[in-house]
Design a protein around this motif. Structure first.
Motif, PDB file in Angstrom:
ATOM      1  N   GLY A 289     -16.860 -45.182   4.143  1.00  0.00           N
ATOM      2  CA  GLY A 289     -16.064 -44.685   2.857  1.00  0.00           C
ATOM      3  C   GLY A 289     -14.871 -43.672   3.404  1.00  0.00           C
ATOM      4  O   GLY A 289     -13.393 -43.903   3.012  1.00  0.00           O
ATOM      5  N   VAL A 290     -15.212 -42.674   4.237  1.00  0.00           N
ATOM      6  CA  VAL A 290     -14.316 -41.817   4.693  1.00  0.00           C
ATOM      7  C   VAL A 290     -13.357 -42.510   5.452  1.00  0.00           C
ATOM      8  O   VAL A 290     -12.049 -42.211   5.695  1.00  0.00           O
ATOM      9  N   VAL A 291     -13.943 -43.172   6.222  1.00  0.00           N
ATOM     10  CA  VAL A 291     -12.932 -43.864   7.328  1.00  0.00           C
ATOM     11  C   VAL A 291     -11.850 -44.870   6.812  1.00  0.00           C
ATOM     12  O   VAL A 291     -10.854 -44.828   7.252  1.00  0.00           O
ATOM     13  N   LYS A 292     -12.396 -45.435   5.855  1.00  0.00           N
ATOM     14  CA  LYS A 292     -11.547 -46.334   5.006  1.00  0.00           C
ATOM     15  C   LYS A 292     -10.289 -45.606   4.349  1.00  0.00           C
ATOM     16  O   LYS A 292      -9.429 -45.904   4.404  1.00  0.00           O
ATOM     17  N   PHE A 293     -10.776 -44.552   3.669  1.00  0.00           N
ATOM     18  CA  PHE A 293      -9.898 -43.617   2.876  1.00  0.00           C
ATOM     19  C   PHE A 293      -8.717 -43.349   3.949  1.00  0.00           C
ATOM     20  O   PHE A 293      -7.744 -43.262   3.626  1.00  0.00           O
ATOM     21  N   GLU A 294      -9.136 -42.944   5.156  1.00  0.00           N
ATOM     22  CA  GLU A 294      -8.082 -42.434   6.266  1.00  0.00           C
ATOM     23  C   GLU A 294      -7.357 -43.384   6.677  1.00  0.00           C
ATOM     24  O   GLU A 294      -6.056 -43.432   6.876  1.00  0.00           O
ATOM     25  N   TYR A 295      -7.868 -44.646   6.735  1.00  0.00           N
ATOM     26  CA  TYR A 295      -7.079 -45.640   7.215  1.00  0.00           C
ATOM     27  C   TYR A 295      -6.140 -46.469   6.126  1.00  0.00           C
ATOM     28  O   TYR A 295      -5.110 -46.543   6.426  1.00  0.00           O
ATOM     29  N   ARG A 296      -6.592 -46.332   4.767  1.00  0.00           N
ATOM     30  CA  ARG A 296      -5.632 -46.653   3.784  1.00  0.00           C
ATOM     31  C   ARG A 296      -4.485 -45.550   3.393  1.00  0.00           C
ATOM     32  O   ARG A 296      -3.444 -46.039   3.074  1.00  0.00           O
ATOM     33  N   ASN A 297      -4.972 -44.636   3.535  1.00  0.00           N
ATOM     34  CA  ASN A 297      -3.904 -43.202   2.807  1.00  0.00           C
ATOM     35  C   ASN A 297      -3.345 -42.385   4.040  1.00  0.00           C
ATOM     36  O   ASN A 297      -2.261 -41.925   3.663  1.00  0.00           O
ATOM     37  N   TYR A 298      -3.945 -42.681   5.121  1.00  0.00           N
ATOM     38  CA  TYR A 298      -3.290 -41.557   6.378  1.00  0.00           C
ATOM     39  C   TYR A 298      -3.401 -42.352   7.585  1.00  0.00           C
ATOM     40  O   TYR A 298      -4.012 -42.086   8.656  1.00  0.00           O
ATOM     41  N   ARG A 299      -2.602 -43.423   7.648  1.00  0.00           N
ATOM     42  CA  ARG A 299      -2.779 -44.380   8.696  1.00  0.00           C
ATOM     43  C   ARG A 299      -2.450 -43.431  10.129  1.00  0.00           C
ATOM     44  O   ARG A 299      -2.812 -44.009  11.130  1.00  0.00           O
ATOM     45  N   LYS A 300      -1.366 -43.014   9.993  1.00  0.00           N
ATOM     46  CA  LYS A 300      -1.005 -42.252  11.517  1.00  0.00           C
ATOM     47  C   LYS A 300      -1.944 -41.392  12.027  1.00  0.00           C
ATOM     48  O   LYS A 300      -2.494 -41.358  13.040  1.00  0.00           O
ATOM     49  N   ASN A 301      -2.589 -40.559  10.867  1.00  0.00           N
ATOM     50  CA  ASN A 301      -3.957 -39.907  11.330  1.00  0.00           C
ATOM     51  C   ASN A 301      -4.987 -40.672  12.102  1.00  0.00           C
ATOM     52  O   ASN A 301      -5.734 -40.400  12.809  1.00  0.00           O
TER      53      ASN A 301
ATOM     54  N   ALA B 118     -16.407 -29.895  10.353  1.00  0.00           N
ATOM     55  CA  ALA B 118     -14.958 -29.546  10.242  1.00  0.00           C
ATOM     56  C   ALA B 118     -14.125 -30.450   9.393  1.00  0.00           C
ATOM     57  O   ALA B 118     -14.174 -31.578   9.581  1.00  0.00           O
ATOM     58  N   THR B 119     -13.368 -30.076   8.547  1.00  0.00           N
ATOM     59  CA  THR B 119     -12.448 -30.703   7.658  1.00  0.00           C
ATOM     60  C   THR B 119     -11.211 -31.221   8.460  1.00  0.00           C
ATOM     61  O   THR B 119     -10.428 -30.386   8.998  1.00  0.00           O
ATOM     62  N   PRO B 120     -10.971 -32.566   8.615  1.00  0.00           N
ATOM     63  CA  PRO B 120      -9.686 -32.867   9.402  1.00  0.00           C
ATOM     64  C   PRO B 120      -8.491 -32.584   8.619  1.00  0.00           C
ATOM     65  O   PRO B 120      -8.553 -32.428   7.453  1.00  0.00           O
ATOM     66  N   GLU B 121      -7.363 -32.037   9.485  1.00  0.00           N
ATOM     67  CA  GLU B 121      -6.126 -31.794   8.860  1.00  0.00           C
ATOM     68  C   GLU B 121      -5.805 -32.654   7.728  1.00  0.00           C
ATOM     69  O   GLU B 121      -5.097 -32.328   6.738  1.00  0.00           O
ATOM     70  N   TRP B 122      -5.827 -34.109   7.919  1.00  0.00           N
ATOM     71  CA  TRP B 122      -5.245 -35.013   7.032  1.00  0.00           C
ATOM     72  C   TRP B 122      -5.906 -34.847   5.499  1.00  0.00           C
ATOM     73  O   TRP B 122      -5.494 -35.216   4.379  1.00  0.00           O
ATOM     74  N   ALA B 123      -7.059 -34.442   5.539  1.00  0.00           N
ATOM     75  CA  ALA B 123      -8.050 -34.395   4.300  1.00  0.00           C
ATOM     76  C   ALA B 123      -7.945 -32.912   3.703  1.00  0.00           C
ATOM     77  O   ALA B 123      -8.424 -32.697   2.482  1.00  0.00           O
TER      78      ALA B 123
ATOM     79  N   GLN C 109      -9.511 -36.431  -3.363  1.00  0.00           N
ATOM     80  CA  GLN C 109     -10.481 -37.292  -3.117  1.00  0.00           C
ATOM     81  C   GLN C 109     -11.075 -37.459  -1.742  1.00  0.00           C
ATOM     82  O   GLN C 109     -12.430 -37.712  -1.392  1.00  0.00           O
ATOM     83  N   ALA C 110     -10.384 -37.293  -0.583  1.00  0.00           N
ATOM     84  CA  ALA C 110     -10.804 -37.056   0.766  1.00  0.00           C
ATOM     85  C   ALA C 110     -11.847 -35.848   0.660  1.00  0.00           C
ATOM     86  O   ALA C 110     -12.881 -36.133   1.470  1.00  0.00           O
ATOM     87  N   GLY C 111     -11.652 -34.941   0.175  1.00  0.00           N
ATOM     88  CA  GLY C 111     -12.812 -33.825  -0.018  1.00  0.00           C
ATOM     89  C   GLY C 111     -13.922 -34.167  -0.447  1.00  0.00           C
ATOM     90  O   GLY C 111     -15.175 -33.917  -0.185  1.00  0.00           O
ATOM     91  N   LYS C 112     -13.978 -35.022  -1.635  1.00  0.00           N
ATOM     92  CA  LYS C 112     -15.108 -35.358  -2.080  1.00  0.00           C
ATOM     93  C   LYS C 112     -15.850 -36.230  -1.329  1.00  0.00           C
ATOM     94  O   LYS C 112     -17.302 -36.348  -1.273  1.00  0.00           O
TER      95      LYS C 112
END
Length: 117
Positions: free
Chosen positions: A23-35, A78-83, A88-91
């Motif tokens: 779920g975290v990886v999908k969120f990054e993929y959908r919302n923060y593609r460059k990251n 560690a929380t990645p910069e994009w999150a 939502q990423a934090g949750k």
């Protein structure tokens, strides 16, 4: 019977941890593609986007598997910069972290209980 129950619970725990990481990886993929690309295009345990698939049998690329290993470990602590600014990423990260460290906490408190009984 108890051993089988424990084994089943452990299996369900592992599956839930994998699912939450996906779920975290999908969120990054959908919302923060460059990251996601900068992170090495990590894949999930059950989810693999087209960009992370190779040409041979569409298996996941090795780099993406290494990125998954790196992110699944580092995102626990560690929380990645994009999150950092995204609620939502934090949750999603919190759920993943709690599930991933749960056995460590249980063992720690069990040992403390044994020594300070």
């Amino acid at each position: 019977m108890i051993a089988m129950t424990i084994l089943l619970l452990f299996f369900l725990y592992i599956l839930s941890t994998f699912y939450l990481f996906d779920g975290v990886v999908k969120f990054e993929y959908r919302n923060y593609r460059k990251n996601w690309i900068a992170d090495g295009k990590p894949i999930g345990f059950f989810w693999v986007p087209k960009e992370a698939r190779g040409k041979f049998l569409e298996l996941p690329k090795i780099r993406s598997s290494f990125a998954r290993s790196r992110c699944s470990g580092s995102w626990i602590y560690a929380t990645p910069e994009w999150a950092k600014g995204d609620a939502q990423a934090g949750k999603l990260l919190l759920r993943y972290r709690l599930t991933a460290i749960l056995p460590t906490l249980i063992i720690f408190f069990w040992i403390v209980f044994l020594f300070f009984k």
